[in-house]
Design a protein around this motif. Sequence first.
Motif, PDB file in Angstrom:
ATOM      1  N   TYR A 133      15.829   5.485  12.373  1.00 45.04           N
ATOM      2  CA  TYR A 133      15.463   4.982  11.198  1.00 45.04           C
ATOM      3  C   TYR A 133      16.660   4.337  10.696  1.00 45.04           C
ATOM      4  O   TYR A 133      16.770   3.043  10.259  1.00 45.04           O
ATOM      5  N   GLY A 169       5.520  -0.098  -3.087  1.00 49.21           N
ATOM      6  CA  GLY A 169       4.736  -1.235  -3.225  1.00 49.21           C
ATOM      7  C   GLY A 169       3.824  -1.203  -4.341  1.00 49.21           C
ATOM      8  O   GLY A 169       3.634  -2.011  -5.215  1.00 49.21           O
ATOM      9  N   THR A 186       0.703  -1.102   0.007  1.00 52.61           N
ATOM     10  CA  THR A 186      -0.230  -0.121  -0.158  1.00 52.61           C
ATOM     11  C   THR A 186       0.797   1.235  -0.083  1.00 52.61           C
ATOM     12  O   THR A 186       0.369   2.341  -0.084  1.00 52.61           O
ATOM     13  N   GLY A 187       2.125   1.032   0.016  1.00 51.88           N
ATOM     14  CA  GLY A 187       3.088   2.152   0.132  1.00 51.88           C
ATOM     15  C   GLY A 187       3.447   2.784  -1.269  1.00 51.88           C
ATOM     16  O   GLY A 187       3.143   2.084  -2.323  1.00 51.88           O
ATOM     17  N   VAL A 226       9.626  -2.906  13.683  1.00 56.58           N
ATOM     18  CA  VAL A 226       9.273  -2.950  12.368  1.00 56.58           C
ATOM     19  C   VAL A 226      10.221  -3.036  11.508  1.00 56.58           C
ATOM     20  O   VAL A 226      10.581  -3.957  10.751  1.00 56.58           O
ATOM     21  N   HIS A 262      13.790   8.135  -3.606  1.00 58.31           N
ATOM     22  CA  HIS A 262      13.088   8.269  -4.913  1.00 58.31           C
ATOM     23  C   HIS A 262      11.528   8.719  -4.516  1.00 58.31           C
ATOM     24  O   HIS A 262      10.952   8.211  -3.723  1.00 58.31           O
ATOM     25  N   GLU A 263      11.115   9.256  -5.469  1.00 58.54           N
ATOM     26  CA  GLU A 263       9.949  10.090  -5.479  1.00 58.54           C
ATOM     27  C   GLU A 263       8.917   9.920  -6.508  1.00 58.54           C
ATOM     28  O   GLU A 263       9.308   9.245  -7.452  1.00 58.54           O
ATOM     29  N   SER A 286      18.555   1.474   2.575  1.00 53.31           N
ATOM     30  CA  SER A 286      18.396   2.817   2.437  1.00 53.31           C
ATOM     31  C   SER A 286      19.855   3.510   2.444  1.00 53.31           C
ATOM     32  O   SER A 286      20.600   3.155   3.247  1.00 53.31           O
ATOM     33  N   ALA A 307      14.583  -3.710   1.544  1.00 56.61           N
ATOM     34  CA  ALA A 307      14.630  -2.413   1.139  1.00 56.61           C
ATOM     35  C   ALA A 307      15.497  -1.802   1.938  1.00 56.61           C
ATOM     36  O   ALA A 307      15.288  -0.877   3.081  1.00 56.61           O
ATOM     37  N   GLY A 317      -1.445  -9.405   7.125  1.00 49.62           N
ATOM     38  CA  GLY A 317       0.069  -9.812   7.806  1.00 49.62           C
ATOM     39  C   GLY A 317       0.603  -8.516   8.235  1.00 49.62           C
ATOM     40  O   GLY A 317       0.388  -7.575   7.754  1.00 49.62           O
ATOM     41  N   SER A 364       8.795   4.271   7.719  1.00 50.69           N
ATOM     42  CA  SER A 364       9.831   4.762   6.818  1.00 50.69           C
ATOM     43  C   SER A 364      10.034   6.294   6.656  1.00 50.69           C
ATOM     44  O   SER A 364      10.761   6.774   5.987  1.00 50.69           O
ATOM     45  N   ARG A 400      -1.473  -4.642   6.538  1.00 48.18           N
ATOM     46  CA  ARG A 400      -1.731  -4.840   7.773  1.00 48.18           C
ATOM     47  C   ARG A 400      -3.238  -4.340   8.061  1.00 48.18           C
ATOM     48  O   ARG A 400      -3.696  -3.414   7.502  1.00 48.18           O
ATOM     49  N   ARG A 441      -3.325   3.798  -3.226  1.00 50.27           N
ATOM     50  CA  ARG A 441      -2.253   3.655  -4.363  1.00 50.27           C
ATOM     51  C   ARG A 441      -2.396   2.494  -5.344  1.00 50.27           C
ATOM     52  O   ARG A 441      -1.717   2.455  -6.067  1.00 50.27           O
ATOM     53  N   MET A 458       0.942  -8.072   0.935  1.00 45.43           N
ATOM     54  CA  MET A 458       0.703  -8.293   2.309  1.00 45.43           C
ATOM     55  C   MET A 458       0.151  -6.885   3.129  1.00 45.43           C
ATOM     56  O   MET A 458       1.080  -5.695   2.825  1.00 45.43           O
ATOM     57  N   LYS A 518      17.649   0.271   9.837  1.00 45.56           N
ATOM     58  CA  LYS A 518      17.955  -0.369   8.404  1.00 45.56           C
ATOM     59  C   LYS A 518      19.429  -0.736   8.406  1.00 45.56           C
ATOM     60  O   LYS A 518      19.525  -1.809   7.610  1.00 45.56           O
ATOM     61  N   ARG A 572       4.071   9.666  -3.594  1.00 46.52           N
ATOM     62  CA  ARG A 572       4.794  10.046  -2.315  1.00 46.52           C
ATOM     63  C   ARG A 572       3.800  10.249  -1.139  1.00 46.52           C
ATOM     64  O   ARG A 572       3.037  11.153  -1.555  1.00 46.52           O
TER      65      ARG A 572
HETATM   66  P1  NDP Z   1       5.810   4.144   2.338  1.00 47.33           P
HETATM   67  O1  NDP Z   1       6.118   4.664   3.705  1.00 47.33           O
HETATM   68  O2  NDP Z   1       5.196   4.586   1.320  1.00 47.33           O
HETATM   69  O3  NDP Z   1       5.072   2.403   2.542  1.00 47.33           O
HETATM   70  C1  NDP Z   1       5.612   1.788   3.979  1.00 47.33           C
HETATM   71  C2  NDP Z   1       4.805   0.598   3.836  1.00 47.33           C
HETATM   72  O4  NDP Z   1       4.938  -0.290   4.852  1.00 47.33           O
HETATM   73  C3  NDP Z   1       3.143   0.893   3.825  1.00 47.33           C
HETATM   74  O5  NDP Z   1       2.536  -0.067   2.941  1.00 47.33           O
HETATM   75  C4  NDP Z   1       2.673   0.622   5.235  1.00 47.33           C
HETATM   76  O6  NDP Z   1       1.639   0.158   5.368  1.00 47.33           O
HETATM   77  C5  NDP Z   1       3.659  -0.770   5.513  1.00 47.33           C
HETATM   78  N1  NDP Z   1       3.706  -0.976   6.883  1.00 47.33           N
HETATM   79  C6  NDP Z   1       4.293  -0.230   7.969  1.00 47.33           C
HETATM   80  N2  NDP Z   1       4.350  -0.824   9.084  1.00 47.33           N
HETATM   81  C7  NDP Z   1       3.991  -2.019   8.847  1.00 47.33           C
HETATM   82  C8  NDP Z   1       3.751  -3.261   9.458  1.00 47.33           C
HETATM   83  N3  NDP Z   1       4.156  -3.354  10.892  1.00 47.33           N
HETATM   84  N4  NDP Z   1       3.399  -4.288   8.936  1.00 47.33           N
HETATM   85  C9  NDP Z   1       3.215  -4.501   7.656  1.00 47.33           C
HETATM   86  N5  NDP Z   1       3.241  -3.313   6.836  1.00 47.33           N
HETATM   87  C10 NDP Z   1       3.643  -2.331   7.443  1.00 47.33           C
HETATM   88  O7  NDP Z   1       7.350   3.673   1.968  1.00 47.33           O
HETATM   89  P2  NDP Z   1       8.176   3.697   0.457  1.00 47.33           P
HETATM   90  O8  NDP Z   1       7.154   2.949  -0.268  1.00 47.33           O
HETATM   91  O9  NDP Z   1       8.553   4.895   0.122  1.00 47.33           O
HETATM   92  O10 NDP Z   1       9.575   2.828   0.726  1.00 47.33           O
HETATM   93  C11 NDP Z   1       9.253   1.323   0.612  1.00 47.33           C
HETATM   94  C12 NDP Z   1      10.588   0.913   1.505  1.00 47.33           C
HETATM   95  O11 NDP Z   1      11.743   1.193   0.973  1.00 47.33           O
HETATM   96  C13 NDP Z   1      10.380   1.005   2.911  1.00 47.33           C
HETATM   97  O12 NDP Z   1      11.233   0.176   3.499  1.00 47.33           O
HETATM   98  C14 NDP Z   1      11.532   2.358   3.009  1.00 47.33           C
HETATM   99  O13 NDP Z   1      12.084   2.172   4.273  1.00 47.33           O
HETATM  100  C15 NDP Z   1      12.416   1.861   2.068  1.00 47.33           C
HETATM  101  N6  NDP Z   1      13.067   3.140   1.208  1.00 47.33           N
HETATM  102  C16 NDP Z   1      12.377   3.977   0.678  1.00 47.33           C
HETATM  103  C17 NDP Z   1      13.383   4.856  -0.015  1.00 47.33           C
HETATM  104  C18 NDP Z   1      12.316   6.014  -0.537  1.00 47.33           C
HETATM  105  O14 NDP Z   1      12.875   7.103  -1.090  1.00 47.33           O
HETATM  106  N7  NDP Z   1      11.129   5.926  -0.981  1.00 47.33           N
HETATM  107  C19 NDP Z   1      14.777   4.933  -0.172  1.00 47.33           C
HETATM  108  C20 NDP Z   1      15.296   3.507   0.559  1.00 47.33           C
HETATM  109  C21 NDP Z   1      14.755   3.078   1.164  1.00 47.33           C
HETATM  110  P3  NDP Z   1       0.210   1.052   5.475  1.00 47.33           P
HETATM  111  O15 NDP Z   1      -0.235   1.645   4.371  1.00 47.33           O
HETATM  112  O16 NDP Z   1      -0.626   0.481   6.552  1.00 47.33           O
HETATM  113  O17 NDP Z   1       0.768   2.314   6.294  1.00 47.33           O
END
Ligand code: NDP
Length: 322
Positions: free
Chosen positions: A147, A14, A10-11, A97, A177-178, A123, A121, A55, A82, A33, A42, A31, A151, A182
């Motif tokens: 954080y 993802g 959902t991020g 986490v 990355h954006e 960083s 993932a 999960g 994150s 939560r 998204r 997966m 990592k 975002r």
């Molecule tokens: P986001 O914050 O957009 O997404 C994080 C995701 O993790 C969401 O789907 C969130 O779910 C989920 N999540 C959080 N806590 C839990 C949990 N306890 N159990 C299961 N799922 C959970 O991050 P990004 O998409 O930007 O980044 C993806 C990964 O890459 C992250 O690990 C980040 O740390 C890493 N990263 C990102 C960079 C970037 O520039 N974007 C650069 C380097 C690393 P919910 O929607 O429910 O909140």
Amino acid sequence: MSTAIITGITGQDGSYLAECLLAKGYDVVGMVRRSSTVTFQRIKHIQDDITIIQGDLHDQSSLVDVIERYRPDEVYNLAAQSFVPTSWNQPVLTGEVTALGVTRLLEAIRLINPQTRFYQASSSEMFGKVREVPQSESTPFYPRSPYGVAKVYAHWITVNYRESYDLYAVSGILFNHESPRRGLEFVTRKISYGVARIKLGLSKELRLGNLESRRDWGFAGDYVEAMRLMLQRGAPEDFVIGTGVTHSVRELCELAFSHVGLDYNDFVVQDPNFYRPAEVDLLVSDPSKAVKDLEWQPKIGFEELIHMMVDEDLKRLALEID
Ligand code: NDP
Ligand code: GDR
């Protein structure tokens, strides 16, 4: 047909990774939560093409269940707390986490389906107070936030499971990355959204922290392709992914405001509330290993990225106020 599980579907990343894997013919399992409100904004355009399963990285048995049920060829662990500033307010949760969650997932894979290929993932925040410029796969880590510390643990546990149990487990060390997807609190989106609101008369100022901070910013859609490539190789190896170019937050403001014919000096207010207890130094990637061994290159440059984000926010907000 290969099956891939994406945690954090959902991020931002993802959602792009799911699109990328679907286009390659994968069965995609996301997966998520449990939440009292739906967090599928998204992925709503691809919801019918993927399988959603509950999960949580806090919960070992839910991870065991996911791996047992789908016996995936690939797992992409994108889930994390994150947002760097939140990690100072919630350091224990961040460790649970973003660090220990990775061990829980690796344990589930080791015990149930050790042939699964695993992507972590990682960083650029792990480089923090940088030991060299630019940073490559061999640069030592010096994280500067809870954080970043979490990592680093997650990175080393991935390497350790690879070496201890012969898992195909890799760590992708990605620089910022954006995209228009975002989260609103990250600086690029905070600025693109803020510019759109000011342009449409919904806001009069934009409060930001340190304008001199520099980052190596790329487009998320390009970076998820590198994640997939890392799991298609003969042997597991870690890679740094970035553009090799940095810009300051000030340059980002100039670019975003001038795109809509405004001067950022008239609207941006520096607010100490957005300064961090410790900052990272000059983060800039050396992605030459990825360019050579993965044949990966970023396609979208900084200017195009920021214009895309401002345009999307203008479009979205205009529809909302229509
Ligand atoms: P986001 O914050 O957009 O997404 C994080 C995701 O993790 C969401 O789907 C969130 O779910 C989920 N999540 C959080 N806590 C839990 C949990 N306890 N159990 C299961 N799922 C959970 O991050 P990004 O998409 O930007 O980044 C993806 C990964 O890459 C992250 O690990 C980040 O740390 C890493 N990263 C990102 C960079 C970037 O520039 N974007 C650069 C380097 C690393 P919910 O929607 O429910 O909140
Ligand atoms: P970062 O991204 O901490 O690099 O982590 P963020 O966009 O939050 O900050 C980038 C830089 O901008 C400066 N800044 C501000 N940041 C925010 N959020 N809000 C502001 O008002 C502001 N003003 C200035 C910050 O000080 C910082 O220097 C992101 C996340 O996606 C992590 O999960 C990921 O690991 C790293 O990128 C690589």
